[in-house]
Design a protein around this motif. Structure first.
Motif, PDB file in Angstrom:
ATOM      1  N   LYS A 117      98.037 146.465  95.910  1.00 13.04           N
ATOM      2  CA  LYS A 117      98.545 146.086  94.548  1.00 13.04           C
ATOM      3  C   LYS A 117      98.779 147.062  93.761  1.00 13.04           C
ATOM      4  N   SER A 118      99.071 148.320  93.983  1.00 15.11           N
ATOM      5  CA  SER A 118      99.046 149.366  93.084  1.00 15.11           C
ATOM      6  C   SER A 118     100.428 150.459  93.448  1.00 15.11           C
ATOM      7  N   CYS A 119     100.729 151.017  92.654  1.00 15.39           N
ATOM      8  CA  CYS A 119     101.863 151.869  92.768  1.00 15.39           C
ATOM      9  C   CYS A 119     101.270 153.406  92.419  1.00 15.39           C
ATOM     10  N   TYR A 120     101.549 154.376  93.408  1.00 12.89           N
ATOM     11  CA  TYR A 120     101.213 155.512  93.174  1.00 12.89           C
ATOM     12  C   TYR A 120     102.125 156.638  93.018  1.00 12.89           C
ATOM     13  N   LEU A 121     102.000 157.452  92.125  1.00 12.61           N
ATOM     14  CA  LEU A 121     102.898 158.894  92.016  1.00 12.61           C
ATOM     15  C   LEU A 121     102.240 159.917  92.317  1.00 12.61           C
ATOM     16  N   PHE A 122     102.680 160.827  93.582  1.00 12.40           N
ATOM     17  CA  PHE A 122     102.155 161.928  93.619  1.00 12.40           C
ATOM     18  C   PHE A 122     103.014 162.890  92.906  1.00 12.40           C
ATOM     19  N   ARG A 123     102.557 163.386  91.844  1.00  7.64           N
ATOM     20  CA  ARG A 123     103.034 164.450  90.821  1.00  7.64           C
ATOM     21  C   ARG A 123     102.902 165.776  91.464  1.00  7.64           C
ATOM     22  N   LEU A 124     104.109 166.746  91.484  1.00  6.87           N
ATOM     23  CA  LEU A 124     104.184 167.642  92.119  1.00  6.87           C
ATOM     24  C   LEU A 124     104.520 168.696  91.161  1.00  6.87           C
ATOM     25  N   SER A 125     104.044 168.774  89.946  1.00  2.00           N
ATOM     26  CA  SER A 125     104.241 169.661  88.682  1.00  2.00           C
ATOM     27  C   SER A 125     102.640 170.266  88.635  1.00  2.00           C
ATOM     28  N   LEU A 126     102.444 171.525  88.294  1.00  2.00           N
ATOM     29  CA  LEU A 126     101.139 171.916  88.095  1.00  2.00           C
ATOM     30  C   LEU A 126     100.775 171.769  86.627  1.00  2.00           C
ATOM     31  N   ASP A 127      99.616 171.093  86.526  1.00  2.00           N
ATOM     32  CA  ASP A 127      98.978 171.071  85.103  1.00  2.00           C
ATOM     33  C   ASP A 127      97.156 170.955  85.400  1.00  2.00           C
ATOM     34  N   SER A 128      96.705 171.232  84.069  1.00  2.00           N
ATOM     35  CA  SER A 128      95.419 170.930  84.028  1.00  2.00           C
ATOM     36  C   SER A 128      95.160 169.482  84.332  1.00  2.00           C
ATOM     37  N   TRP A 129      93.785 169.188  84.157  1.00  2.00           N
ATOM     38  CA  TRP A 129      93.458 167.807  84.283  1.00  2.00           C
ATOM     39  C   TRP A 129      93.765 167.124  83.229  1.00  2.00           C
ATOM     40  N   ASP A 130      93.515 167.640  81.765  1.00  2.00           N
ATOM     41  CA  ASP A 130      93.691 166.931  80.884  1.00  2.00           C
ATOM     42  C   ASP A 130      95.323 166.549  80.615  1.00  2.00           C
ATOM     43  N   MET A 131      95.988 167.729  80.836  1.00  2.00           N
ATOM     44  CA  MET A 131      97.582 167.468  80.677  1.00  2.00           C
ATOM     45  C   MET A 131      97.981 166.369  81.965  1.00  2.00           C
ATOM     46  N   SER A 132      97.429 166.453  82.993  1.00  2.00           N
ATOM     47  CA  SER A 132      97.677 165.449  84.129  1.00  2.00           C
ATOM     48  C   SER A 132      97.508 164.218  83.622  1.00  2.00           C
ATOM     49  N   LYS A 133      96.483 163.956  82.980  1.00  2.00           N
ATOM     50  CA  LYS A 133      96.108 162.595  82.370  1.00  2.00           C
ATOM     51  C   LYS A 133      97.059 162.306  81.359  1.00  2.00           C
ATOM     52  N   GLU A 134      97.402 163.161  80.571  1.00  2.00           N
ATOM     53  CA  GLU A 134      98.447 162.872  79.566  1.00  2.00           C
ATOM     54  C   GLU A 134      99.888 162.471  80.232  1.00  2.00           C
ATOM     55  N   LYS A 135     100.160 163.132  81.244  1.00  2.00           N
ATOM     56  CA  LYS A 135     101.663 163.117  81.817  1.00  2.00           C
ATOM     57  C   LYS A 135     101.365 161.619  82.687  1.00  2.00           C
ATOM     58  N   CYS A 136     100.408 161.309  83.213  1.00  2.00           N
ATOM     59  CA  CYS A 136     100.348 159.901  83.763  1.00  2.00           C
ATOM     60  C   CYS A 136     100.409 158.604  82.678  1.00  2.00           C
ATOM     61  N   SER A 137      99.680 159.087  81.802  1.00  2.00           N
ATOM     62  CA  SER A 137      99.894 157.920  80.360  1.00  2.00           C
ATOM     63  C   SER A 137     101.452 157.737  80.012  1.00  2.00           C
ATOM     64  N   LEU A 138     101.982 158.901  80.048  1.00  2.00           N
ATOM     65  CA  LEU A 138     103.454 158.778  79.598  1.00  2.00           C
ATOM     66  C   LEU A 138     104.210 158.166  80.535  1.00  2.00           C
ATOM     67  N   GLU A 139     103.852 157.691  82.030  1.00  2.00           N
ATOM     68  CA  GLU A 139     104.383 157.184  83.008  1.00  2.00           C
ATOM     69  C   GLU A 139     103.659 155.667  82.940  1.00  2.00           C
ATOM     70  N   HIS A 140     102.888 155.130  81.867  1.00  2.00           N
ATOM     71  CA  HIS A 140     102.176 154.119  81.551  1.00  2.00           C
ATOM     72  C   HIS A 140     101.258 153.654  82.997  1.00  2.00           C
ATOM     73  N   SER A 141     100.552 154.869  83.264  1.00  2.00           N
ATOM     74  CA  SER A 141      99.451 154.765  84.158  1.00  2.00           C
ATOM     75  C   SER A 141      98.308 155.548  83.960  1.00  2.00           C
ATOM     76  N   SER A 142      97.539 155.930  84.963  1.00  2.00           N
ATOM     77  CA  SER A 142      96.419 156.713  84.827  1.00  2.00           C
ATOM     78  C   SER A 142      96.264 157.522  85.929  1.00  2.00           C
ATOM     79  N   LEU A 143      95.407 158.410  85.722  1.00  2.00           N
ATOM     80  CA  LEU A 143      94.904 159.100  86.925  1.00  2.00           C
ATOM     81  C   LEU A 143      94.132 158.367  87.703  1.00  2.00           C
TER      82      LEU A 143
END
Length: 167
Positions: A50-76
């Motif tokens: 019941k979920s969609c997953y995006l395996f992001r292949l750009s290098l970021d810190s945990w906080d920046m990864s969290k922010e980029k997921c948020s921009l995709e209307h998702s969460s880590l």
């Protein structure tokens, strides 16, 4: 198109008949190199239960990864059960040299592990204590192949975003 090698496929004159009717074909998701994608998920996202997953292949810190997921209307990623863990580790094993941030962190020494949404970690899996400096916090979690490890949150890594399917 269907072909049978026996005489059921022959017409009166001995020519082969072709059957162009689709049988048993339903609206199935398309299988990509990374898993199952579906029109229910955005492009590049993988559908699992019941979920969609995006395996992001750009290098970021945990906080920046969290922010980029948020921009995709998702969460880590939040791993809810062993089946989901098996799915995630099967996907990350396709990238054996890379680690992926998940939405689990330990903000302070005296506090336990928390998911990004603030819920407590339910011990679906173990997080070995591998960070050598025991006085550095916050600590975050990442998955590497089939195991989850702790890591300093400012280290750059890939990440996994998750969002529930919309009804």
């Amino acid at each position: 198109m269907e072909y049978h090698s026996n005489t059921d496929n022959l017409d009166e004159e001995g020519y082969t008949r072709l059957d162009f009717h689709s049988r048993g074909i339903s609206q199935k998701p398309i299988i990509s190199e990374k898993g199952v994608t579906s029109s229910s998920c955005p492009p590049r996202w993988i559908l699992y239960e019941k979920s969609c997953y995006l395996f992001r292949l750009s290098l970021d810190s945990w906080d920046m990864s969290k922010e980029k997921c948020s921009l995709e209307h998702s969460s880590l990623l939040k791993i809810d059960d062993l089946r989901e863990l098996d799915f995630i580790t099967s996907q990350t094993s396709l990238q054996p040299y890379h680690s992926f941030w998940i939405g689990l962190s330990r903000p302070q020494a005296e506090r336990g592990w928390l998911w990004e949404d603030g819920s407590a970690f339910s011990n679906v899996f173990q997080v070995p204590n591998t960070v050598t400096n025991k006085n550095v916090f916050p600590i975050c979690a990442w998955v590497h192949q089939a195991l989850i490890y702790d890591q300093l949150c400012n280290v750059s890594s890939y990440s996994i975003c998750e969002k529930e399917l919309e009804n």
